[in-house]
Enzyme design. Structure first.
Site, PDB file in Angstrom:
ATOM      1  N   LYS A 281       4.369   8.515   9.413  1.00 19.59           N
ATOM      2  CA  LYS A 281       4.546   7.838  10.586  1.00 19.59           C
ATOM      3  C   LYS A 281       4.707   8.275  11.568  1.00 19.59           C
ATOM      4  O   LYS A 281       5.028   9.300  12.096  1.00 19.59           O
ATOM      5  CB  LYS A 281       3.884   6.536   9.913  1.00 19.59           C
TER       6      LYS A 281
ATOM      7  N   TYR B 240       0.674  -1.694  -0.287  1.00 18.65           N
ATOM      8  CA  TYR B 240       0.359   0.232  -0.174  1.00 18.65           C
ATOM      9  C   TYR B 240       0.807   1.420  -0.327  1.00 18.65           C
ATOM     10  O   TYR B 240       2.063   1.303   0.816  1.00 18.65           O
ATOM     11  CB  TYR B 240      -0.705  -0.256   1.355  1.00 18.65           C
TER      12      TYR B 240
ATOM     13  N   ASP C 178       9.467   2.908  -0.018  1.00 22.57           N
ATOM     14  CA  ASP C 178       8.208   3.273   0.814  1.00 22.57           C
ATOM     15  C   ASP C 178       7.995   3.015   1.831  1.00 22.57           C
ATOM     16  O   ASP C 178       7.770   1.328   2.542  1.00 22.57           O
ATOM     17  CB  ASP C 178       6.687   3.293   0.364  1.00 22.57           C
TER      18      ASP C 178
END
Ligand SMILES: *Cc1c(COP(=O)(O)O)cnc(C)c1O
Length: 440
Positions: A278, A150, A245
């Protein structure tokens, strides 16, 4: 009226009913709705350390940590102090600040494959911007990603594999026109042969290959070292940018992020670009993307690739991120976090073995995952063969016993510095109870 103290009233259910009147599905991000596992989502009232409390006042040991950011646990005093100070100085200026420079420097120091970094407000935005930059810098249109990874919800990334290597992807969401994903090729994770075939066919048209190095959006699946090495070699050979990512893994699995973990096995290993989020925001809306200077200088205002944000580099968010980075940079931080994640996985394994339930798990630094399988899966198709009903029994069994894990079998788990060995023992004991139900 004393609603909160009346134990016959479920405040979570009341809030969920109210929320569904005004917010689609009652939530602002789909996984929070408990759709996969059923039951009533817990509305969280407050959090401290390794715990949060729902609207009924019930306490949970929190293993999602806001899906990764809360690596120090909730309400760390140094972070709270930094945020309080920043708030008094101003919420947002729309002009540059010293703190943005400090945070950029702090990120580059920890993830040295990047020469420059740009701050944004969400992982989605960072991933989307990284792809635009990769396309702008290479002058190519096609991108390659892997099933189960994702990268945020940008249109071009909401895509599943087409019917063969020659055909590009199909949208996984309504509202994404097929033309928008016609440049996105989706391959199986950890499949070297397919990767080689795809590069042979399309390598010269690829702007970038984007990967979650340790995929946390299909629970916890590592890219194998040979697969990672081959990705790196093929990107170099064909002039495609290799984009890591690390929104989830960045400063979570190690201070140097997942790229530093692979560099232990592949000397000199580096991606060309990195996407972060995050942990670097410590729970505030903050993300980043970065890479080599020549690529990053293609961004506006220096270059032709446009990218902007009203709240980018927000002064309160950067204060939170900086204070978090300072704490996690202390000696021994990741060793201790990693020890506790391993302790949790081995505790769960022991409980499952005792009950005769198939189980396996893995962890790296403060990120972990486990499966109701005998062996760790290598790709998304295998992860999705998990028996939903059994996972849901496990999830609700733990939830009832005050342990909050991700309400979906394809999500990773997160350890924080605030979790104690006693919390982990309590979790393993709760799991032992639940595994007994699963062994019947
Ligand atoms: C969470 C996540 C994103 C998206 O970040 P948001 O801040 O939710 O937009 C992108 N990539 C990965 C690997 C993630 O885990």
């Amino acid at each position: 009226m004393t609603l909160a103290t009346d134990s016959t009233i479920d405040r979570n259910q009341q809030l969920f009913d109210r929320a569904r009147q005004v917010i689609p599905g009652g939530v602002n991000s789909p996984v929070r709705a408990f759709k996969a596992v059923g039951g009533t989502p817990r509305f969280i009232q407050r959090a401290q350390g390794a715990y949060f409390w729902d609207a009924n006042g019930k306490r949970y040991i929190d293993y999602i940590g806001s899906w990764g950011p809360m690596i120090l646990g909730h309400g760390h005093p140094a972070v709270v102090e930094a945020v309080q100070k920043a708030v008094l100085e101003g919420f947002s200026f729309g002009a540059p600040t010293e703190r943005e420079v400090e945070l950029a420097e702090a990120i580059l120091e920890r993830v040295p494959s990047m020469d420059m970094v740009r701050l944004v407000s969400s992982g989605t935005e960072a991933g989307m911007s990284a792809i635009r930059l990769a396309r702008g810098a290479t002058g190519r249109s096609k991108i390659l990603k892997f099933e189960g990874c994702y990268h945020g919800h940008a249109d071009a990334l909401l895509v599943k594999a087409g019917s063969g290597l020659a055909t590009f992807g199909n949208p996984t969401s309504a509202g994404v026109p097929p033309e928008v994903v016609q440049h996105t090729l989706v391959l199986e994770y950890n499949n070297i042969q397919q990767l080689e075939e795809a590069f042979a066919l399309h390598g010269k048209e690829l702007a970038c290959l984007m990967i979650e190095p340790i995929a946390g959006n299909m629970n916890f699946v590592r890219a194998s070292v040979p697969f990672m090495r081959r990705c790196r070699e093929l990107c170099t050979q064909y002039g495609a940018l290799f984009v890591f990512d690390e929104v989830m893994t960045g400063l979570r699995v190690a201070l140097g992020s997942a790229q530093s973990v692979y560099a232990r096995s592949i000397p000199g290993f580096e991606p060309d670009m990195t996407v972060l989020g995050k942990v670097i925001g410590g729970g505030m809306p903050l993300a980043a993307f970065g890479g080599k200077r020549a690529v990053m200088e293609q961004l506006a205002p220096l270059g032709p690739v446009y990218q902007a944000g009203t709240l980018s580099g927000n002064p309160v968010a950067t204060a939170c991120g900086l204070a978090t980075l300072k704490e996690i940079g202390k000696p021994g931080f990741y060793e201790e976090l990693g020890r506790k994640a391993q302790l949790l996985i081995s505790g769960l394994q022991g409980a499952a073995d005792k009950a005769g339930v198939d189980f396996c798990g893995d962890s790296e630094g403060g990120m972990f995952g486990f499966f109701l399988f005998k062996e760790l899966p290598q790709n998304y198709a295998k992860v999705m063969t998990t028996d939903n009903a059994r996972f849901n029994t496990l999830f609700h069994g733990l939830l009832d016993r005050g342990v909050y894990i991700a309400p979906a079998l394809y999500e990773a788990g997160f350890m924080s510095a605030a979790h104690t060995d006693a919390d982990i023992a309590e979790t393993a004991a709760a799991a032992a109870d639940v595994f007994k139900l699963l062994s019947k």
